[in-house]
Scaffold this motif. Sequence first.
Motif, PDB file in Angstrom:
ATOM      1  N   SER A   1      48.604  56.691  45.807  1.00  0.00           N
ATOM      2  CA  SER A   1      47.701  55.543  45.798  1.00  0.00           C
ATOM      3  C   SER A   1      48.169  54.483  44.810  1.00  0.00           C
ATOM      4  O   SER A   1      48.972  54.752  43.917  1.00  0.00           O
ATOM      5  N   PHE A   2      47.646  53.282  45.015  1.00  0.00           N
ATOM      6  CA  PHE A   2      47.876  52.159  44.099  1.00  0.00           C
ATOM      7  C   PHE A   2      46.530  51.684  43.566  1.00  0.00           C
ATOM      8  O   PHE A   2      45.527  51.694  44.274  1.00  0.00           O
ATOM      9  N   THR A   3      46.528  51.241  42.324  1.00  0.00           N
ATOM     10  CA  THR A   3      45.324  50.688  41.709  1.00  0.00           C
ATOM     11  C   THR A   3      45.672  49.377  41.029  1.00  0.00           C
ATOM     12  O   THR A   3      46.745  49.242  40.436  1.00  0.00           O
ATOM     13  N   ALA A   4      44.759  48.416  41.136  1.00  0.00           N
ATOM     14  CA  ALA A   4      44.958  47.115  40.495  1.00  0.00           C
ATOM     15  C   ALA A   4      43.644  46.662  39.874  1.00  0.00           C
ATOM     16  O   ALA A   4      42.571  46.870  40.452  1.00  0.00           O
ATOM     17  N   GLN A   5      43.715  46.053  38.706  1.00  0.00           N
ATOM     18  CA  GLN A   5      42.534  45.490  38.053  1.00  0.00           C
ATOM     19  C   GLN A   5      42.639  43.972  38.075  1.00  0.00           C
ATOM     20  O   GLN A   5      43.683  43.403  37.736  1.00  0.00           O
ATOM     21  N   VAL A   6      41.544  43.314  38.501  1.00  0.00           N
ATOM     22  CA  VAL A   6      41.547  41.871  38.697  1.00  0.00           C
ATOM     23  C   VAL A   6      40.350  41.269  37.970  1.00  0.00           C
ATOM     24  O   VAL A   6      39.243  41.819  38.015  1.00  0.00           O
ATOM     25  N   LEU A   7      40.562  40.126  37.312  1.00  0.00           N
ATOM     26  CA  LEU A   7      39.460  39.423  36.664  1.00  0.00           C
ATOM     27  C   LEU A   7      38.456  38.936  37.713  1.00  0.00           C
ATOM     28  O   LEU A   7      38.850  38.496  38.803  1.00  0.00           O
ATOM     29  N   PRO A   8      37.162  38.960  37.401  1.00  0.00           N
ATOM     30  CA  PRO A   8      36.145  38.552  38.384  1.00  0.00           C
ATOM     31  C   PRO A   8      36.335  37.136  38.915  1.00  0.00           C
ATOM     32  O   PRO A   8      36.015  36.852  40.064  1.00  0.00           O
ATOM     33  N   GLY A   9      36.854  36.254  38.093  1.00  0.00           N
ATOM     34  CA  GLY A   9      37.013  34.875  38.522  1.00  0.00           C
ATOM     35  C   GLY A   9      38.298  34.579  39.268  1.00  0.00           C
ATOM     36  O   GLY A   9      38.503  33.448  39.730  1.00  0.00           O
ATOM     37  N   ASN A  10      39.164  35.561  39.413  1.00  0.00           N
ATOM     38  CA  ASN A  10      40.448  35.347  40.068  1.00  0.00           C
ATOM     39  C   ASN A  10      40.291  35.565  41.571  1.00  0.00           C
ATOM     40  O   ASN A  10      40.650  36.611  42.119  1.00  0.00           O
ATOM     41  N   GLN A  11      39.738  34.554  42.245  1.00  0.00           N
ATOM     42  CA  GLN A  11      39.421  34.702  43.660  1.00  0.00           C
ATOM     43  C   GLN A  11      40.652  34.931  44.527  1.00  0.00           C
ATOM     44  O   GLN A  11      40.604  35.668  45.511  1.00  0.00           O
ATOM     45  N   ALA A  12      41.772  34.311  44.166  1.00  0.00           N
ATOM     46  CA  ALA A  12      42.982  34.473  44.970  1.00  0.00           C
ATOM     47  C   ALA A  12      43.445  35.929  44.973  1.00  0.00           C
ATOM     48  O   ALA A  12      43.788  36.492  46.022  1.00  0.00           O
ATOM     49  N   SER A  13      43.450  36.568  43.800  1.00  0.00           N
ATOM     50  CA  SER A  13      43.876  37.966  43.730  1.00  0.00           C
ATOM     51  C   SER A  13      42.854  38.899  44.362  1.00  0.00           C
ATOM     52  O   SER A  13      43.215  39.887  45.015  1.00  0.00           O
ATOM     53  N   LEU A  14      41.567  38.611  44.187  1.00  0.00           N
ATOM     54  CA  LEU A  14      40.538  39.425  44.825  1.00  0.00           C
ATOM     55  C   LEU A  14      40.732  39.443  46.337  1.00  0.00           C
ATOM     56  O   LEU A  14      40.692  40.500  46.974  1.00  0.00           O
ATOM     57  N   GLU A  15      40.967  38.265  46.912  1.00  0.00           N
ATOM     58  CA  GLU A  15      41.169  38.180  48.357  1.00  0.00           C
ATOM     59  C   GLU A  15      42.480  38.824  48.774  1.00  0.00           C
ATOM     60  O   GLU A  15      42.568  39.470  49.830  1.00  0.00           O
ATOM     61  N   LEU A  16      43.515  38.671  47.961  1.00  0.00           N
ATOM     62  CA  LEU A  16      44.814  39.267  48.266  1.00  0.00           C
ATOM     63  C   LEU A  16      44.711  40.777  48.414  1.00  0.00           C
ATOM     64  O   LEU A  16      45.185  41.359  49.403  1.00  0.00           O
ATOM     65  N   PHE A  17      44.092  41.440  47.460  1.00  0.00           N
ATOM     66  CA  PHE A  17      44.007  42.899  47.512  1.00  0.00           C
ATOM     67  C   PHE A  17      43.081  43.371  48.630  1.00  0.00           C
ATOM     68  O   PHE A  17      43.329  44.412  49.247  1.00  0.00           O
ATOM     69  N   ARG A  18      42.043  42.612  48.913  1.00  0.00           N
ATOM     70  CA  ARG A  18      41.192  42.973  50.055  1.00  0.00           C
ATOM     71  C   ARG A  18      41.996  42.934  51.350  1.00  0.00           C
ATOM     72  O   ARG A  18      41.932  43.848  52.176  1.00  0.00           O
ATOM     73  N   GLN A  19      42.743  41.845  51.551  1.00  0.00           N
ATOM     74  CA  GLN A  19      43.540  41.707  52.769  1.00  0.00           C
ATOM     75  C   GLN A  19      44.635  42.759  52.866  1.00  0.00           C
ATOM     76  O   GLN A  19      45.048  43.130  53.974  1.00  0.00           O
ATOM     77  N   ALA A  20      45.094  43.258  51.731  1.00  0.00           N
ATOM     78  CA  ALA A  20      46.169  44.258  51.726  1.00  0.00           C
ATOM     79  C   ALA A  20      45.648  45.675  51.949  1.00  0.00           C
ATOM     80  O   ALA A  20      46.433  46.632  51.902  1.00  0.00           O
ATOM     81  N   GLY A  21      44.348  45.834  52.184  1.00  0.00           N
ATOM     82  CA  GLY A  21      43.810  47.146  52.497  1.00  0.00           C
ATOM     83  C   GLY A  21      43.303  47.928  51.304  1.00  0.00           C
ATOM     84  O   GLY A  21      43.009  49.130  51.430  1.00  0.00           O
TER      85      GLY A  21
END
Length: 501
Positions: free
Chosen positions: A463-483
């Motif tokens: 598995s992979f894990t990533a931590q993203v700041l709440p305000g970083n909408q671009a990264s939040l959407e990126l990881f969602r789209q990546a599954g």
Amino acid sequence: MRVLIRADASPSIGSGHIARCLTLARALRGQGAHVAFACRALAGHRLHALETEGFETFALPNFYSGEDPQQAIESLLPWQADIEALEQALVDCSGFDWIIVDHYGLDHHWQTAARRLAPRIMAVDDLATRTYNVDLLLNQNLSATPTAYEGLLPDHCRTLLGPRYALLRDEFRCGAIEIKPKARRVLVNFGGFDAAMQTHHAMLALADYHDLEVDFVAGADNPAWARMQLMVAGRPHWRLHSFVSHFHQLMMETDLFIGAGGGTSWERAAMGLPTICIAVSNNQQANSEVIATVGAHIYLGPRETVTVEQLRDAVGFVMGNQGLRQSLARHSRRLVDGSGASRVAVALAGALLQVRPATQADARLLFEGRNAEAVRRVSLDDSFIDWDPHCQWLQASLVNPQRLLLVGETSDGPVGALRYDLQGSEAIVSIYLFETRLGLGWGRALLTRGEAFSSAHWPQLRSFTAQVLPGNQASLELFRQAGFTQDTCVFTRVLKDIPHE
């Protein structure tokens, strides 16, 4: 990267397919790609204009055996004949990485056969009514939704849907026009050919507005050209243009646009240009209706149903209503930001993106990339990193067997960096793009390539894990789209089930 675009232009087809593909071709060329066009030599083809812009061109026959010359533009061409003509035209040509097809007459049969000429196929679409065998599909219309394509696309196909991907030339990032108290200047254009003679229709509607300055852009092949010349001759405030190289400037200077529901819709939206829209073909109706629903233009309906009187009344209503025009401008500018062509070009180039392990020679690249203000602003640690500590960190990272540091590159240079830290069967992933690559969609391709590389490097990964700041909408959407699945601001992606002991 080598790209072949298959599209046509003619009075019945219009010039919009070539126009939007030309915008994409310029963006691809800006990224270092070689782009060629294959077009039938129909009346009104644009091969010479494409050659003048420096693109390689291949002329295909203007007519195929068994083809009905009276067929509608949405009707299918004899796909075998088109593929055979294309293969013959390309016989002495180097291979292509992508073929882009923007043509209502070429369906999944053609797309399947075209894989003999390139490993990847992209379709530019407006209809969502057929089956597609493509790797990438672009529909820039506001009416385009994932639901519309359910059951029509292969599972592996990536979709680029909506005006975020509108293919606009660079000049349409210029900002909004001024909305004046009363409209004094009107621009009329219904495409490069206007076989339906809607420009002449608009002349009749505007004939009683004697104080308006009006520019009509119609093309000398317009069927009503002679009649339009006669009407303009007696009106000093009217100008009839067969061709303009300064269309964007005319748009900047106008207060009200009257036109069709094709690709120019997004140019108008980017500028906040108030518009009265009439659909001139079936494929424009759905998008024109949806744009009107969100308050971004006035839509009168398909051309067959719009009378001269209705258009005259609409002009009078919009012309003196500054509040309405301000509202149209505000809502339209929310739809597009002018970077759509770059995003589509990135999606194409992303399929060829490569990742490699970082080396000591990347020290300056990673130093400047990580310290860029736009990157630090969304990092868990937003402090500026000094050079000496950075070099020490890089040296330690390169010899750490539990860390994998990767750089993504494409034909026109580096794209971004990935760091994976192995903890048992899990890898903690960190990603950032270099500053000039932000906002264009490179993150998805970089994350995909990094996942494949790290999985091969560490076979034990689960598995992979990533931590993203709440305000970083671009990264939040990126990881969602990546599954990845989200738990607060921690994302996890499971590769495979761990067998029970």
